[in-house]
Design an enzyme around this catalytic site. Structure first.
Site, PDB file in Angstrom:
ATOM      1  N   LYS A   1      -8.084 -29.490 -16.669  1.00 45.77           N
ATOM      2  CA  LYS A   1      -9.230 -28.853 -17.330  1.00 45.77           C
ATOM      3  C   LYS A   1     -10.081 -28.083 -16.267  1.00 45.77           C
ATOM      4  O   LYS A   1     -10.882 -28.637 -15.771  1.00 45.77           O
ATOM      5  CB  LYS A   1     -10.051 -29.511 -18.260  1.00 45.77           C
ATOM      6  CG  LYS A   1     -11.033 -28.978 -19.159  1.00 45.77           C
ATOM      7  CD  LYS A   1     -12.201 -29.761 -19.923  1.00 45.77           C
ATOM      8  CE  LYS A   1     -13.101 -29.146 -20.883  1.00 45.77           C
ATOM      9  NZ  LYS A   1     -13.996 -28.380 -19.851  1.00 45.77           N
TER      10      LYS A   1
ATOM     11  N   ASP B   1       0.790  -1.298  -0.050  1.00 50.97           N
ATOM     12  CA  ASP B   1       0.024   0.031  -0.058  1.00 50.97           C
ATOM     13  C   ASP B   1       0.939   1.262   0.118  1.00 50.97           C
ATOM     14  O   ASP B   1       0.668   2.277  -0.790  1.00 50.97           O
ATOM     15  CB  ASP B   1      -1.118   0.101   1.104  1.00 50.97           C
ATOM     16  CG  ASP B   1      -1.983  -1.185   1.039  1.00 50.97           C
ATOM     17  OD1 ASP B   1      -2.430  -1.526  -0.005  1.00 50.97           O
ATOM     18  OD2 ASP B   1      -2.679  -1.516   2.189  1.00 50.97           O
TER      19      ASP B   1
END
Length: 669
Positions: free
Chosen positions: A112, A36
């Site tokens: 997948k 930050d």
């Protein structure tokens, strides 16, 4: 404050490194506080030097823009679907077909993931497009949302044009947190992580997407101007070096090696942070992929080796009848809750009452339920041996559970034909105002839903009672927008009758049928008997029954709309400007005696010189009936470039195939 542009570039690189470790590697290397502090220093520098903002700056990911709608995007290379194999026998057959011609072919195997497919396009190393799969050729542009996904690099070192394809997924833990938050906010829950990912990706407000921890998992390439490698495996490793998440990919030579990795993934399935529904098997060599080619819908060089559906046994407690947007009644089984693959299943669709009767499913039955592909709960069959005499047959309803009107049986489905039914109102108004119906400019789905939810409209009739003052009370409306919409609604007065008929959304009655009803009977069509309607050449039993039943059920609504709109039958004085403008051929064929294609059935396929809808309208105005599928009853298949399966079907059935030039000769122009 960053002292120089060099310090700024170093800060961008450092913050991207922090984000990559956190979002892609799941291995944080900095605290939130460190991130930050540096981020705010970066923002301060960019505020002072707006011309220096780098395209890969993390500030460019912050969502906040709100779109009116999604634009369409044409993929540089088609996105194909994969054929599925479900067991080792099918896998052996698939591998054998490839090895028969190319015995040295080898493969890659990768998990997948179950999410929403996304196609990223980079030009000169910068992300310029992110589009959903769509129909494989054209998708929706969601770049503003993709930029909020930290695992998608905004820039890559590869400078030539490249499409990188993958799946947008949401981790299981984040999915659980998202639904927990929605429960507190009294919002509808997402059914599964795939729906959550797809819904997050298609937000018009990108700040909503930014709030959700989505992950992009690459699984392939589309268009590539300069190849990364001749090997799919090596290309995926190169993509990993670009900064993308790296799924585990293994190389395999034989069916046994492929299946061994499949079993390994299946055993570890629960340990994956994202939902899986199988494994992708791909021929590794790109040159060999090209030689193997594609079928009509899928590549021959790849397949999805799917996990077996998970079965559980539960009990049917009761049946709820749901009314769909088109009036179709769907019976839903309320179940004793059962957990399948981390999801609690308490309801399952029974599709229709014909299927219920065929399977002899009863209330109180113990039934086998599967959740195929981790998504759709489905009742397979009842376990008759567990019946104790307390089970009761499931009787189909005779009246709509929403409005009480008598239901109509249409083949295997039950339908409520009452347009004033609460369950049908919004959808019927959306269709009524759509381009192919009354074409009310500015009245799309979003505004119709807004009008309904704010209590401004409760039926189609109410559109014609709206005032500018009503609209100005709604969010997003100002004087000009409100006035334009009222003008557009008023412009439907004296619309062509066939457009009015079509706008009612009558089952089995499309544009062609609407034009025939208009031409044959004019305004009297709504009072005609079944025998008179079925006498129209080309009308079948279902069409005639549907039209007559609809006219009877909605007699009052139709009468009021006719009085408000005063549609003009074919042969009347010239209708609205809109109808004249939409006749691309320059004349009103429907009202002309020249209908050279009378009673001929056409199918359109491929890319034509004009939009397909325009060609469809022209053919219908010339008397033809345009169908969506090829059969023995089809007279002509009109083919443009890149025609697909319909052309092939026509050849198989011996149906005549023509081009646009042939069509001009056929109609004598």
């Amino acid at each position: 404050m960053l002292a120089s542009h060099e310090h700024y570039r170093a800060a961008v690189a450092q913050l991207n490194s922090y984000a990559h470790a956190y979002y892609v590697l799941d291995d944080p290397i900095a605290s939130d506080e460190e991130y930050d502090i540096l981020y705010h220093e970066l923002k301060a520098y960019e505020h002072a030097h707006p011309d220096h903002i780098a395209p890969d700056s993390p500030t460019q990911r912050v969502g906040g823009s709100v779109l009116e709608s999604f634009e369409k995007h044409t993929h540089l290379q088609r996105m194909w679907s994969l054929d599925d194999v479900f067991d080792i026998a099918e896998l052996e057959e698939w591998v054998a077909r490839i090895h028969k011609s190319y015995p040295n072919a080898h493969f890659t195997c990768s998990p997948k993931f179950d999410g929403a497919s996304l196609n990223l396009c980079y030009e000169n190393g910068v992300l310029v497009s992110a589009a959903t799969r769509g129909d494989g050729i054209i998708g929706e542009e969601v770049l503003h949302n993709a930029k909020t996904i930290a695992s998608i690099p905004l820039t890559i070192p590869h400078k030539s044009t490249i499409e990188i394809r993958g799946e947008v997924v949401i981790p299981k833990e984040d999915f659980a947190r998202l639904n927990a938050a929605r429960t507190k906010q009294n919002l509808p829950l997402f059914a599964n992580p795939r729906n959550a990912a797809a819904g997050s990706l298609r937000q018009l407000d990108s700040s909503i997407t930014a709030e959700r921890r989505l992950l992009f998992v690459p699984w392939g390439l589309g268009f590539v101007r300069e190849a990364l490698s001749q090997s799919f495996y090596e290309s995926m490793r190169a993509i990993e070096r670009f900064g993308f998440y790296a799924p585990k990919i293994l190389e395999a030579q034989s069916t046994q090696e492929i299946h061994a990795y499949y079993e390994q993934i299946q055993q570890e399935r629960e340990n994956f942070s994202m939902m899986l529904d199988g494994m992708v098997v791909m021929v590794d060599d790109f040159a060999l992929q090209e030689r193997l080619g594609w079928t009509i819908k899928s590549p021959r060089f790849a397949c999805a080796y799917k996990f077996p559906a998970v079965e559980k046994i539960t009990k049917i407690l009761s049946i709820t009848n749901q009314v769909g947007r088109t009036g179709v009644i769907t019976p839903v089984a309320e179940l004793e809750p059962v957990e399948i693959e981390g999801a609690t299943i308490s309801r399952a669709s029974l599709y229709n009452y014909t299927d219920i009767e065929k399977k002899d499913i009863r209330i109180g039955d113990c039934v086998i339920i599967i959740r195929s592909g981790d998504v759709i709960p489905k009742i397979i069959k009842p376990i008759e041996s567990r019946r104790d005499g307390s089970q009761t047959p499931i009787a189909p309803p005779t009246h709509c559970p929403e409005c009480g009107c008598a239901l109509v049986q249409e083949e295997v489905i039950l339908r409520c034909c009452n347009l004033s039914c609460k369950a049908r109102i919004v959808e019927s108004i959306i269709y009524f105002a759509s381009k192919r119906a009354l074409n009310i400019d500015g009245l799309g789905e979003k505004i119709i839903t807004q009008l309904y939810e704010e209590g401004k409209i409760a039926s189609i009739i109410d559109l014609y009672a709206l005032s500018v003052e009503d609209l100005l009370e709604l969010e997003g409306f100002k004087d000009k927008k409100a006035a334009n919409l009222i003008t557009a609604i008023a412009a439907t007065k004296h619309i062509a009758l066939w457009r009015f008929i079509n706008a009612l959304g009558i089952t089995h009655i499309g544009e062609w049928a609407s034009k025939e009803l208009d031409r044959r009977f004019g305004l009297a069509c709504f009072a005609k008997s079944y025998e008179e309607i079925i006498g129209i050449v080309g009308f079948g039993q279902e069409m005639a029954e549907s039209f007559v039943e609809f006219s009877a059920v909605n007699h009052e609504l139709i009468s009021r709309l006719l009085a408000l709109i005063e549609p003009l039958p074919t042969g009347s004085a010239v209708g609205s400007n809109m109808d004249s403008a939409m006749d691309s051929s320059g004349g009103d064929f429907a009202s002309s005696a020249k209908r050279p294609l009378e009673n001929l059935t056409f199918v359109i396929t491929g890319t034509l010189s004009v939009p397909r809808d325009d060609m469809r309208e022209r053919l219908e105005n010339l008397g033809a009936r345009v169908s969506g599928s090829v059969s023995k009853k089809t007279d002509y298949v009109l083919c443009g470039s890149d025609a697909g399966s319909k052309e092939q079907k026509a050849r198989e059935l011996g149906v005549k195939i023509i081009t646009e030039l042939d069509l001009e000769k056929l109609i004598g122009f």
